[in-house]
Design a protein around this motif. Structure first.
Motif, short mmCIF file in Angstrom:
data_model
loop_
_atom_site.label_atom_id
_atom_site.label_comp_id
_atom_site.label_asym_id
_atom_site.label_seq_id
_atom_site.Cartn_x
_atom_site.Cartn_y
_atom_site.Cartn_z
N TYR A 117 0.83 -1.20 0.00
CA TYR A 117 0.00 0.00 0.00
C TYR A 117 0.88 1.27 0.00
N ILE A 118 1.93 1.24 0.81
CA ILE A 118 2.85 2.40 0.83
C ILE A 118 3.46 2.57 -0.56
N GLN A 119 3.87 1.44 -1.15
CA GLN A 119 4.49 1.50 -2.49
C GLN A 119 3.53 2.12 -3.51
N LYS A 120 2.24 1.69 -3.42
CA LYS A 120 1.25 2.21 -4.37
C LYS A 120 1.12 3.73 -4.26
N LYS A 121 1.21 4.24 -3.04
CA LYS A 121 0.99 5.68 -2.82
C LYS A 121 2.27 6.50 -3.00
N PHE A 122 3.42 5.85 -2.98
CA PHE A 122 4.69 6.58 -3.17
C PHE A 122 5.45 5.97 -4.34
N MET A 126 22.21 2.39 13.71
CA MET A 126 21.35 2.91 12.64
C MET A 126 20.67 4.19 13.14
N ASN A 127 20.11 4.95 12.19
CA ASN A 127 19.32 6.12 12.57
C ASN A 127 17.86 5.69 12.66
N TYR A 128 17.47 5.30 13.86
CA TYR A 128 16.13 4.76 14.08
C TYR A 128 15.10 5.90 14.12
N VAL A 129 14.09 5.81 13.27
CA VAL A 129 13.13 6.90 13.15
C VAL A 129 11.86 6.62 13.95
N ASP A 130 11.21 5.47 13.68
CA ASP A 130 9.86 5.31 14.24
C ASP A 130 9.40 3.86 14.08
N THR A 151 -6.38 4.02 9.75
CA THR A 151 -5.06 3.37 9.78
C THR A 151 -4.29 3.67 8.50
N ARG A 152 -4.98 3.61 7.37
CA ARG A 152 -4.30 3.88 6.08
C ARG A 152 -3.73 5.29 6.08
N LYS A 153 -4.52 6.26 6.55
CA LYS A 153 -4.06 7.66 6.59
C LYS A 153 -2.79 7.77 7.43
N ASN A 154 -2.85 7.15 8.62
CA ASN A 154 -1.70 7.24 9.52
C ASN A 154 -0.50 6.48 8.98
N LEU A 155 -0.75 5.39 8.28
CA LEU A 155 0.34 4.62 7.67
C LEU A 155 1.10 5.49 6.66
N LEU A 156 0.34 6.24 5.88
CA LEU A 156 0.96 7.10 4.87
C LEU A 156 1.72 8.26 5.53
N MET A 157 1.19 8.76 6.62
CA MET A 157 1.90 9.84 7.34
C MET A 157 3.22 9.31 7.93
N TYR A 158 3.14 8.10 8.43
CA TYR A 158 4.36 7.46 8.99
C TYR A 158 5.41 7.28 7.88
N ALA A 159 4.95 6.82 6.71
CA ALA A 159 5.88 6.61 5.59
C ALA A 159 6.44 7.95 5.10
N GLN A 160 5.54 8.94 4.98
CA GLN A 160 5.98 10.27 4.52
C GLN A 160 7.04 10.84 5.46
N ASN A 161 6.76 10.68 6.75
CA ASN A 161 7.71 11.18 7.75
C ASN A 161 9.08 10.49 7.60
N PHE A 162 9.05 9.20 7.34
CA PHE A 162 10.31 8.45 7.16
C PHE A 162 11.07 8.99 5.95
N PHE A 163 10.35 9.18 4.83
CA PHE A 163 11.02 9.68 3.62
C PHE A 163 11.55 11.11 3.85
N ASP A 164 10.76 11.93 4.56
CA ASP A 164 11.18 13.31 4.83
C ASP A 164 12.47 13.33 5.66
N ILE A 165 12.49 12.48 6.66
CA ILE A 165 13.65 12.47 7.55
C ILE A 165 14.92 12.05 6.78
N ILE A 166 14.74 11.10 5.86
CA ILE A 166 15.90 10.68 5.05
C ILE A 166 16.33 11.86 4.16
#
Ligand SMILES: Cc1cc2nc3c(=O)[nH]c(=O)nc-3n(C[C@H](O)[C@H](O)[C@H](O)COP(=O)(O)O)c2cc1C
Length: 462
Positions: free
Chosen positions: A23-28, A128-132, A146-161
Motif C-alpha cells: 500500500y505504501i508503495q502504491k501511494k509513493f 542505525m538512525n532509528y526513526v519510528d 489506519t491507512r491515513k496514519n500509515l501514509l503519514m508514517y511513511a511520509q515522515n520516514f522519507f522526509d527524515i531521510i
C-alpha cells in the motif's frame, strides 16, 4: 529513493505485513521499495554466502531500511532473528551504520511492544538512525484511519531521510564482562520429592552456562534430565505460520521431526522446567526462538500449565529488561509459576553457587506446595487479549482454542457477572440522588471497599 524492506514473515509475499508495504508503495510511486524475503529464505541466505552478500549489498546501496515483520510469540520469527545473528556473526554491522530505519509490525497487539523494543534496540546496536515504528492490528489496513496514519508514517520516514534529520538512540549498549564461573561450594544434596525436573538448553558451548547447569544438576540427589535442543531433538525448521494447528493442534511438521514428541512427552509431563541459554544480541538464541515459535502448535491454549519454571542465563539479563519481560510473560501466559532467573552477573562464583542452590531448593519447595503467585498485568492483560480475540475475530481458524477456552472457563467476560451487574444498577441509581451520592462518595467508599475483605480476615472458618 531506494528503500530496502526486510520481510520478517515466513510466508514471503503472501504476508499480511507485506500488504501494508504494498500500500505504501502504491501511494509513493516515486520511491522504490525493494522487498527481500528474509524469514522465508533464511536457509538459502545462511548457507549460500553469495545470496547473503547480495542482501548486504542491497542494504549498502539503499537510502533507508524498513524492518517489516509479523509478531511471532512475543517478538520476531526465529528465522528473522537468525538473520540478525548473522549480521553480527559475519561482522557486517558497518553496512547498517547511519542508515535511516523504521519498523512496521503487524499483530493482534499481544506483546507487540516487546518486539518493537527488541528491534529498536537491535537498530541502536547497529548504530542505525532509528526513526519510528508503526504497529497496526493485522486487519486494520481496511480502516481509513489506519491507512491515513500509515501514509503519514511513511511520509515522515522519507522526509527524515531527505532532510538528513537527527534521530535519537533509545537503548544504551550492553556492557557484559562476566567472571569465569567455576563452582566452589559443595552443599547438601536436595531431594526432588519425586518431582520430575527437566533442564532444556540450546547449546553447551558457553562455559559459564555449562558450569551453571552442572552446578544446578549436581545440587540434586537424583539424576536430572538435561535436553540439548541442538543435539538431542531434531527440529527441521521454524514455524511456517500455516495455521493448520488452528483446527486441532495438529502441526504440519508432525511425524517429520522430534519437536512435537519432545514437547508432549517430556515437557508436558514435567513438574519443573528450567530453561537455560546464553544471551545473544539481546535475546536467547534463534534456536531458542525456534522452540518458542514451534510451541505454537498449541496455538493460544496454555500447554504447560501448573508447573514451576525458571531460567539459568549466561548474559547481561539485568541490562535487558525487555527480555526479562518476555520470559516472565511467557511463564504467566502458560499459567505456570516463575521461580526465578539465575544469571552469571555476580562478582564471585560463590554468589552464583548460592543462588543456584537456593533456586533448586525453591523449585522443589514451590512444586511440592503447588505454589503459584497471581499473574500481573503481563498475564492478565495478555489473556484478556486472547480471550477477546478467540471469542471474536479469530475464532476461525482457531477452533481448537475456542473449545479449550470454553472448557477452561476462559470466557469470563464481565457481562456474566450478574452480582456486579445488579450492584452496579442499584448504586448507579442511588447515586443519582445528590444527598445519597454525597454520603456514598464521602463517607462510605473506603469502608465499603474493605468490608468483604474484612469478613474473610475475621471469619473463623476461612
Ligand atoms: C506462530 C504465530 C505466532 C504469533 N504470535 C503472535 C504474538 O505473539 N503476538 C501477536 O500479537 N500476534 C501474533 N501472531 C499473529 C501475527 O503476528 C499476525 O497474524 C501477523 O499479521 C501475520 O503477519 P504475516 O502474514 O506478515 O506473517 C502470531 C501468528 C502466528 C502464526
Amino acid at each position: 529513493m531506494k528503500i530496502i524492506v526486510l520481510n520478517g514473515s515466513p510466508k514471503g509475499k503472501t504476508s499480511v505485513t507485506m500488504q501494508y508495504i504494498n500500500y505504501i508503495q502504491k501511494k509513493f510511486e516515486q520511491h522504490e521499495l525493494k522487498i527481500i524475503n528474509i524469514s522465508q529464505r533464511i536457509n538459502n541466505i545462511e548457507k549460500n554466502r553469495k545470496v547473503f552478500d547480495n542482501v548486504i549489498n542491497d542494504i549498502k546501496s539503499s537510502d533507508g531500511i524498513i524492518w517489516a515483520f509479523p509478531l511471532y510469540v512475543f517478538t520476531i520469527h526465529s528465522n528473522y532473528q537468525r538473520f540478525i545473528e548473522l549480521i553480527f556473526e559475519r561482522n557486517v554491522k558497518d553496512v547498517f551504520k547511519n542508515k535511516y530505519t523504521c519498523l512496521l509490525a503487524t499483530s493482534i497487539h499481544f506483546y507487540d511492544h516487546t518486539a518493537i523494543n527488541y528491534m529498536n534496540s537491535i537498530c541502536d546496536d547497529l548504530d542505525m538512525n532509528y526513526v519510528d515504528y508503526f504497529s497496526p492490528y493485522m486487519r486494520d489496513l481496511q480502516k481509513e484511519y489506519t491507512r491515513k496514519n500509515l501514509l503519514m508514517y511513511a511520509q515522515n520516514f522519507f522526509d527524515i531521510i531527505t532532510n538528513k534529520s537527527t534521530t535519537i538512540k533509545n537503548y544504551s549498549k550492553v556492557n557484559y564482562n562476566p567472571i569465569s564461573y567455576i563452582p566452589e561450594i559443595t552443599q547438601n544434596k536436595i531431594n526432588t520429592l519425586n518431582k520430575k525436573v527437566i533442564i532444556v538448553v540450546d547449546s553447551l558451548e558457553d562455559t559459564n552456562l555449562k558450569n551453571m547447569i552442572d552446578k544446578f544438576k549436581n545440587s540434586f540427589a537424583d539424576n536430572i534430565e538435561l535436553v540439548n535442543l541442538k543435539n538431542d531433538v531434531s527440529i527441521i525448521g521454524g514455524c511456517l505460520g500455516c495455521l493448520q494447528c488452528g483446527y486441532n493442534y495438529k502441526c504440519i511438521y508432525e511425524g517429520k521431526d522430534d519437536f512435537i514428541d519432545f514437547y508432549n512427552n517430556k515437557l508436558k509431563t514435567a513438574d519443573i522446567i528450567v530453561f537455560a541459554g546464553a544471551i545473544k544480541y539481546r535475546h536467547l538464541s534463534s534456536t531458542w526462538k525456534k522452540f518458542f515459535d514451534r510451541g505454537f502448535f498449541n496455538t493460544h491454549t496454555p500447554s504447560l500449565s501448573g508447573k514451576q519454571m525458571g531460567f539459568i542465563i549466561s548474559g547481561a539479563l539485568n541490562q535487558i529488561p525487555n527480555l526479562r519481560q518476555i520470559l516472565e510473560a511467557y511463564t504467566q501466559w502458560q499459567r505456570s509459576n516463575l521461580a526465578g532467573f539465575i544469571t552469571d552477573e555476580y562478582d564471585t562464583s560463590r554468589e552464583i553457587d548460592t543462588h543456584l542452590y537456593d533456586f533448586a531448593c525453591n523449585l522443589i519447595k514451590f512444586s511440592s506446595m503447588n505454589y503459584s503467585r497471581p499473574a500481573t498485568f503481563l498475564g492478565v492483560a495478555g489473556n484478556k487479549i486472547f480471550r477477546d480475540e478467540v471469542w471474536g475475530r479469530i475464532r476461525f481458524p482457531f477452533i481448537a482454542d475456542h473449545k479449550a477456552y470454553k472448557a477452561m472457563n476462559v470466557y469470563d467476560f464481565p457481562h456474566k457477572d450478574y452480582k456486579s451487574r445488579l450492584m452496579n444498577f442499584i448504586f448507579i441509581l442511588m447515586s443519582k440522588f445528590p444527598s445519597i451520592r454525597k454520603e456514598i462518595y464521602t463517607n462510605k467508599m473506603k469502608a465499603s471497599m474493605i468490608e468483604p475483605l474484612k469478613k474473610v480476615v475475621e471469619s473463623e472458618d476461612i
